[in-house]
Motif scaffolding. Structure first.
Motif, PDB file in Angstrom:
ATOM      1  N   ASP A 152       0.858  -1.182   0.000  1.00  0.00           N
ATOM      2  CA  ASP A 152       0.000   0.000   0.000  1.00  0.00           C
ATOM      3  C   ASP A 152       0.895   1.233   0.000  1.00  0.00           C
ATOM      4  OD1 ASP A 152      -2.022   1.822   0.214  1.00  0.00           O
ATOM      5  OD2 ASP A 152      -2.457   1.412   2.325  1.00  0.00           O
ATOM      6  N   THR A 153       0.659   2.152  -0.901  1.00  0.00           N
ATOM      7  CA  THR A 153       1.511   3.338  -1.010  1.00  0.00           C
ATOM      8  C   THR A 153       0.884   4.584  -0.408  1.00  0.00           C
ATOM      9  OG1 THR A 153       0.594   3.791  -3.208  1.00  0.00           O
ATOM     10  CG2 THR A 153       2.624   2.492  -3.110  1.00  0.00           C
ATOM     11  N   ASN A 204      -3.955  -2.937   5.261  1.00  0.00           N
ATOM     12  CA  ASN A 204      -3.977  -4.201   4.515  1.00  0.00           C
ATOM     13  C   ASN A 204      -5.242  -4.344   3.674  1.00  0.00           C
ATOM     14  OD1 ASN A 204      -5.964  -4.761   6.410  1.00  0.00           O
ATOM     15  ND2 ASN A 204      -4.709  -6.195   7.602  1.00  0.00           N
ATOM     16  N   SER A 205      -5.960  -3.255   3.444  1.00  0.00           N
ATOM     17  CA  SER A 205      -7.145  -3.334   2.585  1.00  0.00           C
ATOM     18  C   SER A 205      -6.711  -3.568   1.141  1.00  0.00           C
ATOM     19  CB  SER A 205      -7.952  -2.040   2.702  1.00  0.00           C
ATOM     20  OG  SER A 205      -9.151  -2.137   1.975  1.00  0.00           O
ATOM     21  N   PHE A 206      -7.306  -4.555   0.490  1.00  0.00           N
ATOM     22  CA  PHE A 206      -6.930  -4.891  -0.890  1.00  0.00           C
ATOM     23  C   PHE A 206      -7.610  -3.960  -1.882  1.00  0.00           C
ATOM     24  CE2 PHE A 206      -7.286  -7.493  -4.792  1.00  0.00           C
ATOM     25  CZ  PHE A 206      -5.941  -7.793  -4.983  1.00  0.00           C
ATOM     26  N   TYR A 208     -11.252   2.621  -3.910  1.00  0.00           N
ATOM     27  CA  TYR A 208      -9.845   2.406  -3.563  1.00  0.00           C
ATOM     28  C   TYR A 208      -9.348   1.060  -4.087  1.00  0.00           C
ATOM     29  CZ  TYR A 208      -5.925   0.908  -0.683  1.00  0.00           C
ATOM     30  OH  TYR A 208      -4.724   0.396  -0.263  1.00  0.00           O
ATOM     31  N   GLN A 209      -8.109   1.064  -4.605  1.00  0.00           N
ATOM     32  CA  GLN A 209      -7.356  -0.146  -4.900  1.00  0.00           C
ATOM     33  C   GLN A 209      -5.981  -0.025  -4.280  1.00  0.00           C
ATOM     34  OE1 GLN A 209      -7.868  -0.546  -9.371  1.00  0.00           O
ATOM     35  NE2 GLN A 209      -7.937  -2.704  -8.792  1.00  0.00           N
ATOM     36  N   ALA A 214      -3.216  -4.492  -5.785  1.00  0.00           N
ATOM     37  CA  ALA A 214      -4.304  -4.687  -6.742  1.00  0.00           C
ATOM     38  C   ALA A 214      -4.025  -3.955  -8.043  1.00  0.00           C
ATOM     39  CB  ALA A 214      -5.617  -4.213  -6.132  1.00  0.00           C
ATOM     40  N   THR A 215      -3.473  -2.727  -7.928  1.00  0.00           N
ATOM     41  CA  THR A 215      -3.179  -1.944  -9.129  1.00  0.00           C
ATOM     42  C   THR A 215      -2.097  -2.600  -9.969  1.00  0.00           C
ATOM     43  OG1 THR A 215      -3.780   0.091  -7.964  1.00  0.00           O
ATOM     44  CG2 THR A 215      -2.444   0.331  -9.951  1.00  0.00           C
ATOM     45  N   VAL A 216      -1.063  -3.091  -9.333  1.00  0.00           N
ATOM     46  CA  VAL A 216      -0.001  -3.787 -10.060  1.00  0.00           C
ATOM     47  C   VAL A 216      -0.542  -5.066 -10.713  1.00  0.00           C
ATOM     48  CG1 VAL A 216       2.198  -5.021  -9.816  1.00  0.00           C
ATOM     49  CG2 VAL A 216       1.867  -2.819  -8.671  1.00  0.00           C
TER      50      VAL A 216
END
Length: 991
Positions: A147-148, A154-156, A163-164, A168-170
């Motif tokens: 998470d950045t 730790n939310s996915f 939100y991602q 998830a984005t990668v």
């Protein structure tokens, strides 16, 4: 050579040319549909729910957790770094963790040594049926944070703020960059289980355990969950010891990563998440920690998987990396040829052709009994073309050969191969044979799509001396016994064969007369009722129990009146289901395919029916008409399954269907005054039966209950009218003097009147090409009581009554032929004689005028086996159904050669409900000398005049004549040359 010898050589060469020309035979490509992909070679050997890594754990003695090493590696996606996410190096290697269907486990624990702690558990990835879960053998990205965001958690992903997480984005980015567009289409995008979906600022933790959610977004590529390590890799020692099933290759992860992120939320702390280290040690880390990359997992659909084979030469090696080949439906081979070359021990497959994907081809050989891939290969560089001789041990077995156009994948684009739809052949005795394609001609209209399910296999096929089908047995397909047995019971079957229910159904209800006659010989055609229709409806209500779809046509195919071939997977009996039946579409239909007879000449003629198909109500194979539901009163011809009309002298079976009305609004009407009667009037070309042959049937209390003899019901036949009076006794009763429905007969129940009429010599005839369509009409009129105004769609029939009519048409056709000179079609030819046959059986005619012949009917005298054209070249054949007639010229006009045998077929086009013909046309086969005239009203038969130019049209006789002429030329040319040469030799000797 002297000039005197040249004519002989020319003539001799001409003879050879003609002989060779006669040996060139065009080969027609057979098309097979629906698409049969066959087994793929690897995944087809894995059972549903297989877990390959776990299944192969501890396979090597003394080496625990070796399932990963013992599982076949699949090359998939890009390899190298060109065009990949972040330019990272990608190995392209994946292992199969599961073959579906595998349900998600809500709380799998890969850390059991810590006890049954709730915060260690997570849901596993579900895998759908006919789908595989693949996991890369290494990380494919450089390291990044889970998470950045500033308030890391730790939310996915989350619906809050859309939100991602970075993970998830990668995952999304890798899915778009590291695979070909084709490969991406094969990977299912869907939510993943076992993640935290709380708002990013909140996360999931605080020591309490709530079962993880499914992700908010869909993912084509994703990290595994912590629970997946347990479910699919057998991990139970996370955090204590390394696990070979989780380690990166050589315990070193690619692209500088020290391990790979997992998607499982860590419920002890909101800012921590699980990961798998490079040596296979599962643990947890801060979500802003670095060093961890993405080791992607994908859910790969196997629906169109054609082949899994050695990545090098596409053979069926037992070890090494696998490459996958998927078919793109709609892509086709445009041409191909196949043969086996080489001697025993070195046989190879010779392939050539072209397709939508280029000129490279792929192939596989399949054992038809074990349904396993024995060998495979490709024609492109480095491909395998060696046949698996050691596995093809039987010279009489028909080994299935699949061939397709192929575009090989590449390391830079994506390693998966693309393929066209395959064509299927067989290799028998080391010769390639092209099997026939099967289909059912469907006529009618519907807005829905059609699906076919195979419910009976043909066995013990016997042909008669003409090549027509004599007999065939039906066997219930494996896996369908219970479904067919249950449906037969619903349809009222008693004593059904528990081992072979479809054979029992065929012998009792299918409509193929036996000795004695079957119980329900006409229900195969009835659109309203009958045991077979009830059986079909029961099956159509649960098609999931009938196995895969064996053929289909999309919605819109029959939006206008059409006759279209519904391709099916092979010979047998099929259930055809209209997916719009609930909206007024067709009732389900049961129909068998025609049978392939390899002993006959090539072409459509190898697909044969029973010689007596259509006679006395015997259904035709391979043809069906769409049938809609019954109205208040309706009428149909029920023994014209082929939709091709009748011969003169044939029996036409009619069924009039009436619905039992709702009498709840008739409480004020006395029973004695209630009217419900039928009158049916036939054209003069139909001879009605005696009243005793008319049957009245009901579908209560059981299908086809014969109620003809019910007291109060009367049937009469007078002239051209059938009358049925007193029908009310079947469903109505007198309740205190008023009419009311009987409780034992539900409203909407069917009453059916059945009888057969004979088409006599005065029947109306129809002709193709605008020559006139003249059906033989029957009009049934129901007259019933009304208590108020006339009902919509009904006619006022007088005080207190209304009427409604339904019409049925029976067609008899005629053919018009014109004999002409091939080289001058304005010159007509009289006196040409023909024998006419159908299905190998000669037909007899009576002459009714010059060049005009009518099909003979029982009682005719002077029946002729030959017919002759009039002096004006015309030949009329009257009184035949619209089926192919074979004509063989027996007598040619003086000075002309006979034409080769040919066939003429009338093609009727029916209206929207398949009740009336709107157009008829001709179709010819066999020779180009028989063709349809420009206006479509006649078939032109062009005889070649006696001349050298026309000799090739005469077949074997012409060749013989030419050969004789050539020999004469040779004799007359060689003899002077020989005599001159002998004189010259003598002069040289004695000079």
């Amino acid at each position: 050579m002297s000039k005197r010898g040249l004519p002989a050589l020319v003539a001799f060469g001409l003879v050879l040319f003609m002989l060779v020309a006669q040996m060139v035979v065009p080969v027609e490509r057979a098309s097979a549909a629906p698409v049969d992909l066959g087994p793929d070679g690897y995944f087809s050997t894995l059972g549903a729910g297989a877990l390959p890594v776990v299944d192969k754990d501890n396979e090597t003695p003394g080496i625990p957790q070796d399932g990963w090493a013992n599982t076949r590696r699949i090359v998939f996606g890009k390899q190298g770094s060109t065009g990949t996410y972040g330019g990272a190096s990608v190995s392209g290697g994946y292992r199969t963790l599961a073959k579906g269907a595998v349900a998600s486990v809500p709380d799998a624990n890969a850390f059991s040594q810590y006890g049954n702690q709730a915060y260690l558990k997570s849901a596993t990835t579900s895998v759908a049926a006919n789908e595989a879960l693949l996991w890369a053998d290494n990380t494919v990205t450089a390291d990044f944070r889970f998470d950045t965001n500033a308030t890391y958690s730790n939310s996915f992903d989350s619906a809050t703020g859309s939100y991602q997480s970075n993970l998830a984005t990668v995952s999304d980015a890798v899915g778009s960059a590291n695979y070909s567009t084709f490969e991406q289409s094969l990977m299912r995008a869907a939510p993943v289980e076992g993640v935290c979906t709380a708002a990013q600022a909140v996360g999931c933790g605080s020591g309490s355990y709530t079962q993880q959610s499914d992700s908010v977004n869909d993912y084509r590529v994703f990290p595994l969950s912590g629970g997946d390590l347990n479910r699919f890799a057998g991990t139970t020692s996370g955090g204590v010891s390394s696990d070979g099933n989780l380690a990166c290759s050589a315990n070193t992860c690619a692209n500088g990563a020290s391990g790979s992120w997992l998607r499982s939320a860590y419920w002890l702390y909101a800012n921590r998440a699980f990961y798998a280290s490079r040596n296979g040690l599962p643990s947890n880390n801060s979500t802003i920690g670095t060093g961890l990359g993405l080791r992607p997992a994908v859910r790969l659909s196997l629906e169109h998987l054609l082949l899994s084979a050695d990545s090098g030469d596409q053979s069926q090696n037992m070890s090494g990396d696998l490459r996958l080949t998927f078919a793109e439906l709609g892509k086709q081979l445009s041409s191909w040829s196949a043969s086996v070359v080489g001697a025993a021990g070195s046989r190879t497959l010779s392939l050539s052709g072209s397709s939508d994907l280029g000129s490279d081809l792929g192939w596989k050989v399949v054992d038809p009994v074990t349904f396993t891939v024995l060998g495979s290969g490709r024609t492109s560089a480095g491909g395998n073309m060696v046949l698996p001789e050691s596995l093809m041990t039987s010279a009489t077995t028909d080994y299935d050969l699949y061939v397709w156009g192929q575009e090989d994948g590449s390391a830079t684009v994506g390693l998966t191969n693309r393929a066209t739809e395959p064509v299927k052949m067989t290799i028998t005795g080391w010769k390639v044979q092209v099997p026939p394609s099967y289909g059912i001609e469907v006529t009618g209209t519907t807005m829905g799509g059609l699906k076919a399910y195979k419910i009976g296999d043909y066995t013990d096929i016997v042909f008669d001396h003409t090549g027509a089908l004599r007999s065939v047995k039906l066997e219930t397909p494996a896996g369908l016994v219970s479904a067919l047995l249950a449906a037969a019971g619903v349809a009222g079957g008693v004593g059904v064969d528990a081992g072979n229910p479809i054979a029992w159904v065929a012998s009792h209800w299918l409509g193929y007369p036996t000795s004695p006659l079957s119980d329900d010989v006409t229900s195969a055609f009835s659109p309203y009722a009958g045991s077979l229709q009830l059986f079909a409806r029961a099956l159509a209500g649960d098609t999931a129990s009938l196995g895969p779809v064996a053929g289909s046509l999309p919605a819109g195919t029959f939006s206008s009146p059409s006759t279209v071939v519904l391709p099916v997977s092979g010979p047998g009996l099929y259930l055809v289901v209209d997916d719009s039946q609930a909206l007024g579409g067709s009732l389900p239909i049961i129909v068998g395919t025609r049978v392939f007879n390899p002993a006959l000449d090539a072409g459509d003629g190898r697909m044969v029916d029973f010689a007596d198909a259509g006679v006395k109500g015997k259904p035709r194979l391979g043809r069906a008409s769409l049938k809609t539901s019954v109205l208040d009163v309706s009428k149909r011809v029920v023994n014209d399954a082929g939709m091709d009309g009748f011969d003169l002298g044939s029996q036409v079976e009619y069924e009039i269907a009436l619905q039992v009305p709702d009498l709840s609004s008739f409480a004020s009407l006395p029973y004695s005054s209630y009217v419900f009667a039928l009158s049916d009037v036939a054209d003069a070309g139909l001879t009605l039966p005696a009243a005793s042959s008319v049957r009245v049937l009901m579908d209560v209390p059981s299908p086809d209950t014969d109620v003809t003899g019910t007291p109060g019901l009367s049937v009469g036949v007078s002239g051209q009218t059938v009358s049925v009076d007193g029908l009310k006794v079947l469903f109505a009763e007198d309740v205190s003097g008023r009419v009311a429905n009987k409780a034992s007969v539900p409203v909407g129940s069917l009453i059916r009147i059945r009888y057969s009429a004979v088409l006599n010599a005065g029947a109306s005839l129809s002709a193709p090409g605008g020559g006139g369509l003249h059906p033989n009409v029957n009009t049934a009129t129901l007259t019933r009581s009304r208590v108020a105004g006339v009902s919509p769609g009904w006619d006022d029939a007088g005080p207190g009554v209304e009427s409604r009519s339904a019409v049925a048409h029976a067609y008899v056709f005629g053919l018009d032929l014109v004999k002409v000179d091939k080289d001058d079609t304005t010159r007509v030819l009289g006196g040409a004689g023909f024998e006419v046959s159908r299905d190998g059986q000669p037909l007899g005619f009576v002459q009714v005028g010059p060049g005009v012949y009518r099909l003979a009917v029982p009682g005719d005298v002077g029946v002729l086996s030959e017919v002759f054209s009039h002096t004006d070249g015309t030949l009329k054949l009257l009184g035949v159904e619209a089926r192919a007639l074979s004509l063989r010229e027996t007598v040619a006009p003086s000075g002309y050669f006979k034409v080769p045998a040919f066939t003429v077929e009338v093609l009727p086009v029916w209206n929207t409900d398949a009740s009336e013909v709107t157009l008829a046309s001709y179709r010819t086969h066999g020779t180009s000398l028989a063709y349809v005239s420009q206006d479509g009203r006649a078939v032109m038969v062009a005889d070649p005049a006696h001349s050298l130019a026309n000799l090739p049209y005469t077949g074997g006789v012409g060749i013989l004549i030419l050969l004789v002429l050539a020999i004469l030329f040779l004799v007359f040319a060689v003899r002077p040359y020989y005599l001159a040469r002998r004189a010259e030799d003598k002069a040289n000797t004695f000079g």
